[in-house]
Design a protein around this motif. Structure first.
Motif, PDB file in Angstrom:
ATOM      1  N   UNK A  96       0.874  -1.172   0.000  1.00 54.15           N
ATOM      2  CA  UNK A  96       0.000   0.000   0.000  1.00 54.15           C
ATOM      3  C   UNK A  96       0.920   1.233   0.000  1.00 54.15           C
ATOM      4  N   UNK A  97       0.298   2.412   0.079  1.00 52.39           N
ATOM      5  CA  UNK A  97       1.081   3.640  -0.062  1.00 52.39           C
ATOM      6  C   UNK A  97       1.750   4.076   1.235  1.00 52.39           C
ATOM      7  N   UNK A  98       3.044   4.289   1.159  1.00 50.87           N
ATOM      8  CA  UNK A  98       3.819   4.765   2.308  1.00 50.87           C
ATOM      9  C   UNK A  98       4.756   5.865   1.822  1.00 50.87           C
ATOM     10  N   UNK A 157      -9.770   9.029   5.206  1.00 53.95           N
ATOM     11  CA  UNK A 157      -8.562   9.195   4.403  1.00 53.95           C
ATOM     12  C   UNK A 157      -8.819  10.189   3.285  1.00 53.95           C
ATOM     13  N   UNK A 185      -8.182  10.527  -0.794  1.00 47.22           N
ATOM     14  CA  UNK A 185      -7.903   9.626  -1.902  1.00 47.22           C
ATOM     15  C   UNK A 185      -6.689  10.114  -2.684  1.00 47.22           C
ATOM     16  N   UNK A 186      -6.350   9.349  -3.711  1.00 47.62           N
ATOM     17  CA  UNK A 186      -5.233   9.674  -4.595  1.00 47.62           C
ATOM     18  C   UNK A 186      -5.358  11.075  -5.173  1.00 47.62           C
ATOM     19  N   UNK A 187      -6.591  11.503  -5.440  1.00 45.90           N
ATOM     20  CA  UNK A 187      -6.768  12.881  -5.938  1.00 45.90           C
ATOM     21  C   UNK A 187      -7.311  13.790  -4.842  1.00 45.90           C
ATOM     22  N   UNK A 194      -9.589  13.528  -2.532  1.00 48.16           N
ATOM     23  CA  UNK A 194     -10.999  13.607  -2.121  1.00 48.16           C
ATOM     24  C   UNK A 194     -11.120  13.039  -0.713  1.00 48.16           C
ATOM     25  N   UNK A 195     -11.940  13.680   0.132  1.00 42.45           N
ATOM     26  CA  UNK A 195     -12.152  13.081   1.461  1.00 42.45           C
ATOM     27  C   UNK A 195     -13.033  11.837   1.324  1.00 42.45           C
ATOM     28  N   UNK A 196     -12.625  10.751   2.008  1.00 44.47           N
ATOM     29  CA  UNK A 196     -13.396   9.517   1.900  1.00 44.47           C
ATOM     30  C   UNK A 196     -13.671   8.956   3.285  1.00 44.47           C
ATOM     31  N   UNK A 197     -14.862   8.326   3.418  1.00 41.89           N
ATOM     32  CA  UNK A 197     -15.161   7.598   4.651  1.00 41.89           C
ATOM     33  C   UNK A 197     -15.672   6.218   4.281  1.00 41.89           C
ATOM     34  N   UNK A 210     -12.090   2.006   1.970  1.00 42.30           N
ATOM     35  CA  UNK A 210     -12.223   3.461   2.011  1.00 42.30           C
ATOM     36  C   UNK A 210     -12.082   3.974   3.440  1.00 42.30           C
ATOM     37  N   UNK A 270      -9.827   3.277   5.606  1.00 43.23           N
ATOM     38  CA  UNK A 270      -8.473   3.182   6.133  1.00 43.23           C
ATOM     39  C   UNK A 270      -8.068   4.460   6.836  1.00 43.23           C
ATOM     40  N   UNK A 320      -0.416   2.830   9.870  1.00 36.43           N
ATOM     41  CA  UNK A 320      -1.208   3.268   8.717  1.00 36.43           C
ATOM     42  C   UNK A 320      -2.108   2.162   8.184  1.00 36.43           C
ATOM     43  N   UNK A 321      -3.113   2.588   7.392  1.00 35.10           N
ATOM     44  CA  UNK A 321      -3.931   1.683   6.586  1.00 35.10           C
ATOM     45  C   UNK A 321      -4.697   0.654   7.401  1.00 35.10           C
ATOM     46  N   UNK A 346      -3.251  10.232   5.012  1.00 40.02           N
ATOM     47  CA  UNK A 346      -3.113  11.221   3.929  1.00 40.02           C
ATOM     48  C   UNK A 346      -2.181  10.701   2.857  1.00 40.02           C
ATOM     49  N   UNK A 402     -18.887   9.511  -4.562  1.00 41.87           N
ATOM     50  CA  UNK A 402     -17.768   9.473  -3.619  1.00 41.87           C
ATOM     51  C   UNK A 402     -17.855  10.572  -2.554  1.00 41.87           C
ATOM     52  N   UNK A 407     -18.694  12.548   0.851  1.00 46.76           N
ATOM     53  CA  UNK A 407     -18.986  12.159   2.235  1.00 46.76           C
ATOM     54  C   UNK A 407     -20.499  12.255   2.448  1.00 46.76           C
ATOM     55  N   UNK A 449     -10.167   3.151  -5.247  1.00 45.55           N
ATOM     56  CA  UNK A 449      -8.832   3.000  -4.644  1.00 45.55           C
ATOM     57  C   UNK A 449      -7.806   3.845  -5.393  1.00 45.55           C
ATOM     58  N   UNK A 458      -8.743   6.203  -7.931  1.00 41.99           N
ATOM     59  CA  UNK A 458      -9.357   7.383  -8.566  1.00 41.99           C
ATOM     60  C   UNK A 458      -9.269   7.324 -10.098  1.00 41.99           C
TER      61      UNK A 458
END
Lengths: 375, 81, 437
Positions: free
Chosen positions: A217-219, B34, B36-38, B40-43, B53, B55, B62-63, B81, C128, C130, C363, C365
């Motif tokens: 995963x991302x670190x 968290x 996201x990659x772009x 975006x706030x996710x729950x 989602x 995590x 982490x994660x 983040x 996506x 909230x 995961x 985007x």
């Protein structure tokens, strides 16, 4: 309609060749059975590295790396090219001697490197365990995402007149390529860039060498450079037995790619629990915090290995009487690194252009000479 | 009656019913699990540990999937983040 | 290493029934589940719901099943998730707590897979944001302590789950704005009438309607976008349509899921044959792999009663007992399942919901536009990273199957992300074998 060049296999090597042929004004058609870059290209690590396990390999990787650097401004973002550098890690004083030897050798070959002592390594890579002797930094080595690069090579080739045919090639004979659906394609030359698949030329001296990789995963910030242990070369050299060697790469996403393993004779693509354990334990030995890092996927791939560990680039003389068959094959763990150079050397030979490096060590015909020498 | 415990979400103390999952604490605090990659706030989406989602970083690791983790008093939760 | 005669994976209704039946007939049984407690999704435990009198609400079927499990002698291993099948008759599972992780190797003579199902999510603009949750997802979160009292919720998507979720949220004092079911009334009619042949389900149906009698249940309707409040970025309203008219439903939350897809990954890893995406079983719940059985939703989405019957059959047969007295009920539940599937079939308009910039793979985007140009699941995976994230395609796989007709390729371990150290388990360390009593 006859092509100047038919290329079998749209992996990174085949696609690089297609682009190079098209740039040289040759009419080229590439044949692919499955997904572009779906074989070893997708399975591998995407490491662009200067490797000195032999002078010929050093020359080829040095040259090819410089070609990648020239391509850098043109590559799309999806190719994720980053100049991360490689750190060859020395665990003890004996390996540190090798580090200094490499430093001289690379320098003599025109490749920039720096030696680091224990303290400097700890600053460069804080997550490496304490007590290492030092390292060699090769700052201009790079990381790339190979399937996207292969796709770009192909897309560039198609944009300047190359064509692609989707299908499985079942025979290549005197300029005629037959596909499983009955299609016949004609070309002055047929280039086999099919990875470990030797079905079109059974005399190819290529063996599968299975490898394992794990992606996490991302670190972000965990790892800055690619790390390779000096024992990697010993592992790559072993012709018979299974071996693992620590190798880890940071991706632009912040994910870590952990390798490496080499096995001969195992043709099963299922992952081997015992060797995976060995590989990951070795990695944890160098970077203890990896133990808690979340591993998302494990997969295997097959490198194409030749007896002298150098690729086959050029006419398949000596392996067949058919003068239309050419090869761009047998890259073992350096297919990504060497793809642009292989493409350039191949086209140099087709056009009778003087190559920028000596192409002799990679000529397929050396296989017969060597065989004769060893007879 | 159910007892309440306190967890820290992005530095803010949140009172929550004992036995609640960590996702609930993040939701109560109005914080995303968290980005996201772009960015975006996710729950949490699936609530069953499959979509990832939810995590977040829990006690420094982490994660962690927060929809399958029960809160403990004093737990430190931060958005990934 | 733990050894048991019978290992059951998944402690939902099917798994509980299977474990109970096998243990009652003398087999040593280990029931493994990744949640903190038994019950799966439909019987999920969590924060107890206290009604006005301060009395705990009771689900009689669930209470009976759990009592049966406890008294049967089966051993429950909670909080452990199976991620690999490293050798013949072996599973590897990991338990993660806030303190650390533990990896355990499990050996079985017979294996019963009761891995249940998950919701199908389909992308649409705003999904996506909230405030947008799965339908079962929101229910699980509420059971886990998320307070929804006084919140206005739109429940949308497809499946009987929507009614169960709405009723449940209502009990937790949320206000349900409406339930939007994409299937039309005429598509649902045969299913509704089939409820008459299943009396217990009729009572369930009636009790839902009693709870929700004031809530509009709009068939033939589906969400087309979730709209944010510009200032806060939180969900403000959902735009719904029935193909003719479109309307806005203001709300605090959207609970949206499009029916269920089976969790067949472990079965695939074990090389069990699948049929139309479900695990193929015979009338004794045997899969194509010797000594491996499957019960419940992975064999076909057919609801609670099917899961209970199939679980019992698998448990009995794995313990060497006959289950022929249950065959006719099993068949009846399968017929019910077939009608369920027909009733909630997805309409073609749902394929057109995403806009070009709508994210499909959450995961990574990856947008609809990125994917539309690709030719297959593998091509998309390699070129866009879709499916390469931690959910391993469990969310975007069913979505891209609906959108593009792609089928994901074979399954590899780890079945779920695990810490790197979890791969480094030496079989020599596992020679001390704990026999499950």
């Amino acid at each position: 309609m006859e092509s100047d060049v038919l290329i079998v296999g749209a992996g990174i090597v085949g696609c690089a060749c297609a682009r190079e042929c098209a740039l040289a004004g040759l009419r080229v058609c590439i044949v692919e059975d499955s997904v572009t870059g779906g074989g070893a290209t997708a399975a591998g690590m995407g490491h662009i590295v200067v490797m000195d396990d032999s002078p010929a390999q050093f020359e080829l990787t040095r040259y090819s790396r410089s070609l990648w650097q020239q391509l850098l401004p043109k590559l799309p973002r999806s190719a994720e090219y980053e100049t991360r550098g490689t750190l060859w890690v020395a665990a003890d004083e004996e390996e540190m001697v090798e580090v200094r030897a490499k430093h001289s050798a690379y320098g003599a070959g025109g490749v920039r490197t720096e030696t680091l002592n224990e303290a400097e390594v700890a600053v460069e890579e804080p997550k490496l365990r304490a007590g290492l002797a030092g390292a060699l930094l090769v700052p201009d080595d790079g990381v790339i995402y190979p399937p996207a690069a292969a796709d770009w090579f192909l897309e560039r080739a198609l944009a300047i007149g190359a064509t692609i045919v989707r299908g499985k090639a079942i025979s290549a004979n005197k300029g005629e390529l037959r596909l499983a659906d009955g299609t016949k394609l004609r070309g002055e030359r047929i280039v086999l860039a099919t990875g470990t698949d030797c079905s079109l030329l059974p005399s190819l001296p290529i063996k599968k060498r299975k490898g394992h990789l794990l992606i996490t995963d991302r670190y972000p910030g965990f790892l800055h450079h690619q790390l390779v242990e000096l024992g990697y070369l010993k592992s790559a050299h072993k012709l018979e037995s299974d071996s693992v060697a620590f190798n880890i790469q940071p991706r632009r996403t912040g994910q870590l790619l952990i390798g490496s393993s080499r096995q001969y004779g195992d043709e099963d693509s299922k992952s081997d629990a015992a060797i995976l354990t060995q590989m990951l334990e070795r990695a944890q030995g160098y970077m203890p915090e990896l133990a808690q890092v979340s591993g998302l996927r494990v997969w295997t791939g097959f490198r194409a290995a030749t007896p002298d560990k150098l690729p086959l680039i050029g006419p398949a003389e000596g392996l067949t009487d058919d003068r239309t068959i050419w090869l761009a094959a047998g890259f073992e763990g350096l297919g990504i690194t060497n793809a642009p150079a292989a493409a350039r050397l191949l086209v140099d030979q087709m056009l009778g252009r003087a190559p920028e490096i000596d192409a002799a060590p990679y000529l397929p015909q050396r296989m017969t000479t060597q065989a004769a020498l060893h007879a | 009656m159910p007892e309440s415990i306190t967890v820290l979400v992005n530095g803010m103390p949140v009172q929550i019913q004992a036995g609640s999952i960590v996702s609930a604490a993040l939701l109560k605090a109005g914080e995303p699990c968290r980005l996201s990659v772009t960015a975006e706030p996710r729950t949490a989406l699936c609530g069953m540990g499959i979509c990832f989602e939810c995590r977040a970083t829990v006690n420094g690791v982490r994660h962690r999937r927060t929809c399958q983790m029960i809160c403990c008093d004093g737990m430190v939760v931060e958005s990934d983040r | 290493m733990k050894h048991a005669d019978v290992i059951v994976v998944g402690a939902g209704p099917a798994g509980i029934a299977a474990a109970t039946a096998a243990a009652r007939h003398g087999r040593s049984v280990l029931l493994v589940d990744d949640n903190p407690g038994a019950g799966g999704q439909i019987w999920r435990g969590g924060i107890e719901n206290f009604d006005k009198a301060g009395e705990k609400r009771d689900d009689p079927a669930k209470t009976k099943a759990l009592k049966g499990l406890v008294s049967s002698g089966a051993t429950l291993l909670s909080g452990f998730r199976v991620f690999d099948a490293p050798g013949p008759s072996q599973l590897r599972a990991i338990g993660e707590t806030s303190e650390g992780t533990e990896v355990v190797t499990l050996r079985y003579d017979r294996l019963i897979l009761a891995t249940g199902a998950r919701e199908r999510f389909l992308p649409f603009p705003g999904w996506t944001l909230p405030g947008v949750f799965g339908a079962g997802g929101l229910q699980a979160l509420v059971k886990g302590g998320f307070a929804v009292e006084g919140k206005r919720v739109v429940v949308a998507g497809s499946g009987p789950l929507l009614l169960a979720v709405a009723a449940h949220l209502h009990e937790y004092k949320a206000s349900i704005a409406c339930i939007a079911e994409q299937a039309t009334t005429s598509q649902l009619a045969p299913f509704a009438s089939s409820l008459l042949s299943h009396p217990s389900k009729v009572w369930q149906g009636i009790s839902y309607r009693a709870t929700l009698y004031k809530t509009p249940y709009r068939t033939g309707s589906w969400p087309i976008s979730a709209m944010p409040n510009e200032a806060t970025g939180l969900l403000k309203s959902v735009q719904l349509t029935n193909g003719n008219k479109t309307w806005q439903e203001p709300c605090d939350m959207l609970a949206c899921g499009f029916h269920l897809v089976p969790n067949t990954e472990l079965a695939s890893l074990l090389n069990c044959k699948l049929q139309v995406g479900f695990v193929a079983v015979d009338e004794q719940q045997r899969t194509s792999v010797e000594n491996v059985y499957c019960a419940g939703e992975p064999t076909g989405i057919a609801g609670l009663d099917a899961a209970l019957i199939q679980g019992e059959i698998a448990g009995l047969v794995s313990a060497g007992q006959s289950a022929s007295h249950l065959h006719s009920r099993n068949l009846a539940e399968r017929r019910f399942g077939a009608r369920l599937e027909a009733a909630f079939r997805l309409r073609p308009e749902l394929r057109l919901l995403p806009a070009l910039e709508t994210i499909v793979c959450r995961c990574e985007d990856v947008t609809y536009e990125d994917l539309a140009a690709r030719s297959s699941w593998t091509d998309a995976k390699l070129q866009t990273r879709c499916g390469m994230g931690p959910c391993q395609g469990r969310i975007c796989g069913p979505a891209t199957q609906t959108l593009f007709g792609w089928t994901p390729k074979s399954v590899r371990p780890p079945l779920f992300p695990v810490p790197v150290s979890a791969f480094c388990v030496h079989d020599s360390q596992q020679t001390v074998s704990e026999e499950i009593a």
